[in-house]
Design an enzyme around this catalytic site. Structure first.
Site, PDB file in Angstrom:
ATOM      1  N   MET A  48     -23.496  -0.484  15.650  1.00  0.00           N
ATOM      2  CA  MET A  48     -24.561  -1.382  15.197  1.00  0.00           C
ATOM      3  C   MET A  48     -24.824  -2.321  16.369  1.00  0.00           C
ATOM      4  SD  MET A  48     -23.053  -1.895  11.374  1.00  0.00           S
ATOM      5  CE  MET A  48     -21.428  -1.315  11.889  1.00  0.00           C
ATOM      6  N   SER A  57     -13.040   1.971   6.351  1.00  0.00           N
ATOM      7  CA  SER A  57     -13.651   1.132   7.380  1.00  0.00           C
ATOM      8  C   SER A  57     -12.675   0.020   7.736  1.00  0.00           C
ATOM      9  CB  SER A  57     -14.951   0.516   6.864  1.00  0.00           C
ATOM     10  OG  SER A  57     -15.283  -0.578   7.697  1.00  0.00           O
ATOM     11  N   ASP A  70     -16.400   0.117  12.878  1.00  0.00           N
ATOM     12  CA  ASP A  70     -17.689  -0.582  12.863  1.00  0.00           C
ATOM     13  C   ASP A  70     -17.851  -1.493  14.074  1.00  0.00           C
ATOM     14  OD1 ASP A  70     -19.047   0.221  10.405  1.00  0.00           O
ATOM     15  OD2 ASP A  70     -17.338  -0.693   9.382  1.00  0.00           O
ATOM     16  N   PHE A  79     -22.030  -6.469   7.271  1.00  0.00           N
ATOM     17  CA  PHE A  79     -20.893  -7.072   6.564  1.00  0.00           C
ATOM     18  C   PHE A  79     -20.262  -6.077   5.600  1.00  0.00           C
ATOM     19  CE2 PHE A  79     -24.024 -10.273   7.605  1.00  0.00           C
ATOM     20  CZ  PHE A  79     -23.253 -11.204   8.305  1.00  0.00           C
ATOM     21  N   GLY A  80     -18.966  -6.234   5.404  1.00  0.00           N
ATOM     22  CA  GLY A  80     -18.291  -5.480   4.358  1.00  0.00           C
ATOM     23  C   GLY A  80     -18.480  -6.191   3.020  1.00  0.00           C
ATOM     24  N   GLY A  81     -18.072  -5.523   1.961  1.00  0.00           N
ATOM     25  CA  GLY A  81     -18.022  -6.163   0.648  1.00  0.00           C
ATOM     26  C   GLY A  81     -19.358  -6.366  -0.044  1.00  0.00           C
ATOM     27  N   MET A 113     -26.869   4.359   5.105  1.00  0.00           N
ATOM     28  CA  MET A 113     -26.353   3.047   4.725  1.00  0.00           C
ATOM     29  C   MET A 113     -26.766   2.760   3.281  1.00  0.00           C
ATOM     30  SD  MET A 113     -24.767   1.973   7.375  1.00  0.00           S
ATOM     31  CE  MET A 113     -24.298   0.395   6.650  1.00  0.00           C
ATOM     32  N   GLY A 155     -14.514   0.256   2.873  1.00  0.00           N
ATOM     33  CA  GLY A 155     -13.776  -0.813   3.549  1.00  0.00           C
ATOM     34  C   GLY A 155     -13.045  -1.677   2.558  1.00  0.00           C
ATOM     35  N   SER A 156     -13.792  -2.578   1.913  1.00  0.00           N
ATOM     36  CA  SER A 156     -13.144  -3.525   1.001  1.00  0.00           C
ATOM     37  C   SER A 156     -12.455  -2.811  -0.161  1.00  0.00           C
ATOM     38  CB  SER A 156     -14.163  -4.541   0.489  1.00  0.00           C
ATOM     39  OG  SER A 156     -15.299  -3.894  -0.030  1.00  0.00           O
ATOM     40  N   HIS A 204     -19.225   3.768  14.442  1.00  0.00           N
ATOM     41  CA  HIS A 204     -20.548   3.429  13.905  1.00  0.00           C
ATOM     42  C   HIS A 204     -21.095   2.269  14.729  1.00  0.00           C
ATOM     43  CE1 HIS A 204     -22.835   1.550  10.217  1.00  0.00           C
ATOM     44  NE2 HIS A 204     -23.648   1.903  11.182  1.00  0.00           N
ATOM     45  N   MET A 211     -20.192  -4.119  15.904  1.00  0.00           N
ATOM     46  CA  MET A 211     -21.327  -5.039  15.683  1.00  0.00           C
ATOM     47  C   MET A 211     -21.436  -5.994  16.863  1.00  0.00           C
ATOM     48  SD  MET A 211     -20.742  -5.948  11.692  1.00  0.00           S
ATOM     49  CE  MET A 211     -20.325  -4.680  10.480  1.00  0.00           C
ATOM     50  N   HIS A 233     -13.071   4.901  10.155  1.00  0.00           N
ATOM     51  CA  HIS A 233     -14.438   4.400  10.378  1.00  0.00           C
ATOM     52  C   HIS A 233     -14.357   3.087  11.151  1.00  0.00           C
ATOM     53  CE1 HIS A 233     -18.751   4.235   9.576  1.00  0.00           C
ATOM     54  NE2 HIS A 233     -18.595   2.938   9.317  1.00  0.00           N
ATOM     55  N   ASP A 241     -22.197   4.861   3.556  1.00  0.00           N
ATOM     56  CA  ASP A 241     -21.492   3.660   4.023  1.00  0.00           C
ATOM     57  C   ASP A 241     -22.024   2.412   3.336  1.00  0.00           C
ATOM     58  OD1 ASP A 241     -20.138   1.737   5.485  1.00  0.00           O
ATOM     59  OD2 ASP A 241     -21.047   2.255   7.416  1.00  0.00           O
ATOM     60  N   GLY A 242     -21.136   1.776   2.572  1.00  0.00           N
ATOM     61  CA  GLY A 242     -21.473   0.494   1.967  1.00  0.00           C
ATOM     62  C   GLY A 242     -21.328   0.495   0.456  1.00  0.00           C
ATOM     63  N   GLY A 243     -20.403  -0.313  -0.037  1.00  0.00           N
ATOM     64  CA  GLY A 243     -20.258  -0.488  -1.485  1.00  0.00           C
ATOM     65  C   GLY A 243     -19.660   0.699  -2.212  1.00  0.00           C
TER      66      GLY A 243
HETATM   67  C1  DX5 Z   1     -21.396  -2.445   7.115  1.00  0.00           C
HETATM   68  C2  DX5 Z   1     -20.409  -1.460   7.685  1.00  0.00           C
HETATM   69  C3  DX5 Z   1     -19.526  -0.819   6.700  1.00  0.00           C
HETATM   70  C4  DX5 Z   1     -18.638  -1.755   5.931  1.00  0.00           C
HETATM   71  C5  DX5 Z   1     -18.450  -1.179   4.568  1.00  0.00           C
HETATM   72  O1  DX5 Z   1     -22.318  -2.807   8.098  1.00  0.00           O
HETATM   73  O2  DX5 Z   1     -21.101  -0.430   8.368  1.00  0.00           O
HETATM   74  O3  DX5 Z   1     -18.786   0.253   7.270  1.00  0.00           O
HETATM   75  O4  DX5 Z   1     -17.393  -1.958   6.516  1.00  0.00           O
HETATM   76  O5  DX5 Z   1     -17.728  -2.068   3.821  1.00  0.00           O
HETATM   77  P1  DX5 Z   1     -17.586  -1.938   2.244  1.00  0.00           P
HETATM   78  O6  DX5 Z   1     -16.955  -0.615   1.952  1.00  0.00           O
HETATM   79  O7  DX5 Z   1     -16.721  -3.102   1.900  1.00  0.00           O
HETATM   80  O8  DX5 Z   1     -18.976  -2.037   1.661  1.00  0.00           O
HETATM   81 ZN    ZN Z   2     -19.993   1.392   9.020  1.00  0.00          ZN
END
Ligand code: DX5
Ligand code: ZN
Length: 229
Positions: free
Chosen positions: A70, A9, A36, A145-147, A139, A199-200, A68, A38, A34, A177-179
Protein backbone atom coordinates in the site's frame (compact mmCIF):
# COMPACT_ATOMS: atom_id res chain seq x y z
CA UNK A 1 -11.11 -28.27 -0.17
CA UNK A 2 -7.51 -28.22 1.05
CA UNK A 3 -6.80 -25.52 -1.54
CA UNK A 4 -7.95 -22.86 0.93
CA UNK A 5 -5.15 -20.81 2.43
CA UNK A 6 -5.31 -18.84 5.67
CA UNK A 7 -3.08 -15.76 5.65
CA UNK A 8 -2.68 -14.08 9.05
CA UNK A 9 -1.97 -10.37 8.66
CA UNK A 10 0.94 -9.56 10.94
CA UNK A 11 -0.33 -5.98 11.14
CA UNK A 12 -2.21 -7.11 14.26
CA UNK A 13 0.67 -9.15 15.73
CA UNK A 14 2.81 -8.00 18.65
CA UNK A 15 5.70 -6.27 16.82
CA UNK A 16 7.91 -6.48 19.91
CA UNK A 17 8.08 -10.26 19.37
CA UNK A 18 7.27 -10.61 15.71
CA UNK A 19 9.40 -13.70 14.96
CA UNK A 20 7.77 -15.65 17.75
CA UNK A 21 4.29 -14.47 16.73
CA UNK A 22 4.84 -15.63 13.13
CA UNK A 23 6.26 -18.98 14.29
CA UNK A 24 3.26 -19.52 16.55
CA UNK A 25 0.64 -18.64 13.99
CA UNK A 26 2.27 -20.90 11.38
CA UNK A 27 2.49 -23.74 13.91
CA UNK A 28 -1.23 -23.25 14.47
CA UNK A 29 -1.91 -24.23 10.87
CA UNK A 30 -1.84 -20.94 8.97
CA UNK A 31 -0.45 -21.27 5.44
CA UNK A 32 1.01 -17.94 4.38
CA UNK A 33 2.20 -14.74 6.08
CA UNK A 34 0.33 -11.58 4.99
CA UNK A 35 2.71 -8.63 5.19
CA UNK A 36 1.07 -5.18 5.04
CA UNK A 37 3.31 -2.39 3.79
CA UNK A 38 1.92 1.14 4.37
CA UNK A 39 3.71 4.38 3.53
CA UNK A 40 1.70 7.24 5.10
CA UNK A 41 1.14 8.51 1.56
CA UNK A 42 -0.93 6.04 -0.45
CA UNK A 43 -2.64 5.10 2.83
CA UNK A 44 -2.75 7.09 6.07
CA UNK A 45 -0.61 4.72 8.12
CA UNK A 46 3.01 3.63 8.32
CA UNK A 47 4.15 0.07 8.93
CA UNK A 48 7.00 -2.20 7.87
CA UNK A 49 9.38 -2.59 4.94
CA UNK A 50 11.90 -4.98 3.35
CA UNK A 51 14.18 -5.04 6.41
CA UNK A 52 11.44 -6.67 8.45
CA UNK A 53 10.69 -9.17 5.68
CA UNK A 54 14.36 -10.09 5.54
CA UNK A 55 14.48 -10.37 9.34
CA UNK A 56 11.65 -12.91 9.27
CA UNK A 57 13.51 -14.99 6.68
CA UNK A 58 16.69 -14.82 8.77
CA UNK A 59 14.66 -15.85 11.79
CA UNK A 60 13.82 -19.05 9.87
CA UNK A 61 10.38 -18.42 8.42
CA UNK A 62 10.05 -20.64 5.32
CA UNK A 63 6.31 -20.20 4.63
CA UNK A 64 5.32 -18.00 1.69
CA UNK A 65 5.34 -14.28 2.49
CA UNK A 66 2.52 -12.37 0.83
CA UNK A 67 3.63 -8.74 0.55
CA UNK A 68 0.68 -6.36 0.16
CA UNK A 69 2.05 -3.02 -0.99
CA UNK A 70 0.00 0.00 0.00
CA UNK A 71 2.67 2.40 -1.23
CA UNK A 72 3.01 4.94 -4.03
CA UNK A 73 5.12 4.83 -6.13
CA UNK A 74 5.48 1.07 -6.31
CA UNK A 75 8.33 0.10 -8.65
CA UNK A 76 11.34 1.35 -6.69
CA UNK A 77 10.65 -0.92 -3.72
CA UNK A 78 9.92 -4.17 -5.64
CA UNK A 79 13.51 -5.44 -6.08
CA UNK A 80 14.14 -4.74 -2.39
CA UNK A 81 11.24 -6.96 -1.36
CA UNK A 82 12.29 -9.66 -3.80
CA UNK A 83 15.79 -9.64 -2.29
CA UNK A 84 14.23 -9.68 1.19
CA UNK A 85 12.47 -12.99 0.48
CA UNK A 86 8.94 -12.01 -0.61
CA UNK A 87 6.95 -14.78 -2.32
CA UNK A 88 3.99 -12.76 -3.58
CA UNK A 89 4.05 -9.02 -4.22
CA UNK A 90 0.69 -7.34 -4.81
CA UNK A 91 -0.03 -3.66 -5.42
CA UNK A 92 -2.95 -1.30 -6.01
CA UNK A 93 -3.42 -0.23 -9.67
CA UNK A 94 -4.03 3.37 -8.51
CA UNK A 95 -0.50 3.45 -7.13
CA UNK A 96 1.32 2.60 -10.37
CA UNK A 97 1.51 4.73 -13.51
CA UNK A 98 2.36 1.65 -15.59
CA UNK A 99 0.55 -1.41 -14.30
CA UNK A 100 1.81 -3.83 -16.95
CA UNK A 101 5.40 -2.76 -16.31
CA UNK A 102 5.04 -3.16 -12.55
CA UNK A 103 3.57 -6.66 -12.93
CA UNK A 104 6.48 -7.57 -15.22
CA UNK A 105 8.97 -6.17 -12.75
CA UNK A 106 7.57 -8.35 -9.96
CA UNK A 107 7.82 -11.54 -12.02
CA UNK A 108 11.24 -10.60 -13.39
CA UNK A 109 12.38 -10.20 -9.78
CA UNK A 110 11.40 -13.84 -9.19
CA UNK A 111 8.17 -13.25 -7.26
CA UNK A 112 4.52 -14.01 -7.90
CA UNK A 113 2.52 -10.96 -8.88
CA UNK A 114 -0.90 -9.62 -8.04
CA UNK A 115 -3.28 -6.68 -8.27
CA UNK A 116 -5.29 -5.36 -5.32
CA UNK A 117 -8.72 -3.78 -5.73
CA UNK A 118 -10.13 -1.31 -3.24
CA UNK A 119 -13.84 -1.66 -2.46
CA UNK A 120 -14.83 0.99 -5.04
CA UNK A 121 -12.25 0.07 -7.70
CA UNK A 122 -13.71 -1.90 -10.61
CA UNK A 123 -11.97 -5.03 -11.88
CA UNK A 124 -11.42 -3.45 -15.33
CA UNK A 125 -7.66 -3.19 -14.82
CA UNK A 126 -7.47 -6.97 -15.16
CA UNK A 127 -8.75 -7.09 -18.70
CA UNK A 128 -5.39 -7.02 -20.52
CA UNK A 129 -3.16 -8.50 -17.82
CA UNK A 130 -4.82 -11.76 -16.75
CA UNK A 131 -1.74 -13.60 -18.05
CA UNK A 132 0.48 -11.49 -15.78
CA UNK A 133 -1.18 -12.02 -12.39
CA UNK A 134 -0.81 -14.94 -9.99
CA UNK A 135 -3.16 -13.43 -7.44
CA UNK A 136 -6.15 -11.11 -7.37
CA UNK A 137 -6.72 -9.48 -3.99
CA UNK A 138 -10.06 -7.88 -3.22
CA UNK A 139 -10.14 -5.43 -0.33
CA UNK A 140 -13.24 -5.84 1.83
CA UNK A 141 -12.31 -2.70 3.83
CA UNK A 142 -10.63 0.51 2.77
CA UNK A 143 -6.89 -0.06 3.14
CA UNK A 144 -4.88 1.46 5.97
CA UNK A 145 -5.98 -0.17 9.19
CA UNK A 146 -6.76 -3.51 10.75
CA UNK A 147 -9.93 -4.21 12.68
CA UNK A 148 -12.48 -2.70 10.26
CA UNK A 149 -15.85 -4.15 9.32
CA UNK A 150 -16.27 -6.39 6.25
CA UNK A 151 -18.05 -4.59 3.38
CA UNK A 152 -20.78 -7.01 2.23
CA UNK A 153 -20.92 -5.66 -1.35
CA UNK A 154 -17.54 -7.28 -1.98
CA UNK A 155 -19.24 -10.71 -2.06
CA UNK A 156 -20.68 -9.91 -5.51
CA UNK A 157 -17.30 -8.65 -6.62
CA UNK A 158 -15.73 -11.95 -5.51
CA UNK A 159 -18.20 -13.83 -7.70
CA UNK A 160 -17.30 -11.52 -10.58
CA UNK A 161 -13.55 -12.04 -10.06
CA UNK A 162 -14.03 -15.79 -9.72
CA UNK A 163 -15.85 -15.87 -13.06
CA UNK A 164 -13.01 -13.94 -14.72
CA UNK A 165 -10.46 -16.40 -13.34
CA UNK A 166 -12.52 -19.35 -14.50
CA UNK A 167 -12.95 -17.88 -17.98
CA UNK A 168 -9.20 -17.29 -18.22
CA UNK A 169 -8.47 -20.95 -17.41
CA UNK A 170 -5.47 -19.76 -15.41
CA UNK A 171 -4.21 -20.73 -12.00
CA UNK A 172 -4.83 -17.43 -10.18
CA UNK A 173 -5.49 -17.18 -6.46
CA UNK A 174 -8.42 -15.08 -5.25
CA UNK A 175 -7.61 -13.43 -1.95
CA UNK A 176 -9.85 -11.40 0.35
CA UNK A 177 -8.54 -8.86 2.87
CA UNK A 178 -10.36 -7.02 5.62
CA UNK A 179 -12.87 -7.94 8.30
CA UNK A 180 -12.57 -11.71 7.79
CA UNK A 181 -13.73 -13.62 10.90
CA UNK A 182 -14.76 -17.13 11.91
CA UNK A 183 -18.41 -16.15 11.49
CA UNK A 184 -18.20 -14.87 7.89
CA UNK A 185 -15.36 -16.94 6.35
CA UNK A 186 -17.70 -19.65 5.03
CA UNK A 187 -19.88 -17.12 3.20
CA UNK A 188 -16.76 -15.49 1.74
CA UNK A 189 -15.46 -18.85 0.53
CA UNK A 190 -18.81 -19.61 -1.06
CA UNK A 191 -18.53 -16.35 -3.02
CA UNK A 192 -15.25 -17.61 -4.52
CA UNK A 193 -12.31 -16.60 -2.32
CA UNK A 194 -9.61 -19.22 -1.74
CA UNK A 195 -7.09 -17.19 0.27
CA UNK A 196 -8.20 -15.46 3.46
CA UNK A 197 -6.32 -12.64 5.15
CA UNK A 198 -7.23 -12.24 8.80
CA UNK A 199 -5.43 -9.90 11.17
CA UNK A 200 -7.40 -8.90 14.23
CA UNK A 201 -9.56 -12.06 14.12
CA UNK A 202 -6.45 -14.19 14.63
CA UNK A 203 -4.00 -12.09 16.62
CA UNK A 204 -6.62 -10.64 18.99
CA UNK A 205 -8.34 -14.00 19.57
CA UNK A 206 -8.64 -15.42 23.07
CA UNK A 207 -6.65 -14.48 26.13
CA UNK A 208 -2.99 -13.48 25.59
CA UNK A 209 -2.08 -15.97 28.33
CA UNK A 210 -3.62 -18.88 26.41
CA UNK A 211 -0.88 -20.59 24.36
CA UNK A 212 -3.54 -22.39 22.28
CA UNK A 213 -5.39 -19.27 21.14
CA UNK A 214 -4.07 -19.17 17.57
CA UNK A 215 -4.67 -22.91 17.21
CA UNK A 216 -8.24 -22.48 18.33
CA UNK A 217 -9.12 -19.67 15.95
CA UNK A 218 -7.30 -21.13 12.92
CA UNK A 219 -9.00 -24.46 13.50
CA UNK A 220 -12.40 -22.73 13.84
CA UNK A 221 -11.78 -21.03 10.48
CA UNK A 222 -10.81 -24.35 8.87
CA UNK A 223 -13.92 -26.02 10.28
CA UNK A 224 -16.07 -23.27 8.75
CA UNK A 225 -14.21 -23.57 5.42
CA UNK A 226 -14.82 -27.33 5.40
CA UNK A 227 -18.57 -26.57 5.42
CA UNK A 228 -18.38 -24.19 2.43
CA UNK A 229 -20.28 -25.29 -0.69
C1 DX5 B 1 -5.74 -3.30 5.71
C2 DX5 B 1 -4.78 -4.46 5.56
C3 DX5 B 1 -5.25 -5.74 6.11
C4 DX5 B 1 -5.53 -5.74 7.59
C5 DX5 B 1 -6.66 -6.68 7.84
O1 DX5 B 1 -5.28 -2.22 4.96
O2 DX5 B 1 -4.49 -4.66 4.19
O3 DX5 B 1 -4.41 -6.82 5.74
O4 DX5 B 1 -4.44 -6.12 8.37
O5 DX5 B 1 -6.99 -6.62 9.16
P1 DX5 B 1 -8.33 -7.26 9.74
O6 DX5 B 1 -8.30 -8.72 9.43
O7 DX5 B 1 -8.23 -6.94 11.19
O8 DX5 B 1 -9.48 -6.56 9.05
ZN1 ZN C 1 -3.41 -6.51 3.57
Amino acid sequence: MSNFMIAPSILSADFAKLGEEVDNVLKSGADIVHFDVMDNHYVPNLTIGPLVCEALRKHGVTAPIDVHLMVKPVDRIIPDFAAAGATYITFHPEASEHIDRTLGLIRDSGCKSGLVFNPATPLDHLKYVMDKVDMILLMSVNPGFGGQKFIMGVLDKLREAKALIKASGRDIRLEIDGGVKVDNIKQIAEAGADTFVAGSAIFNAGKPTDPQRYNTVVKAMRDELAKAK
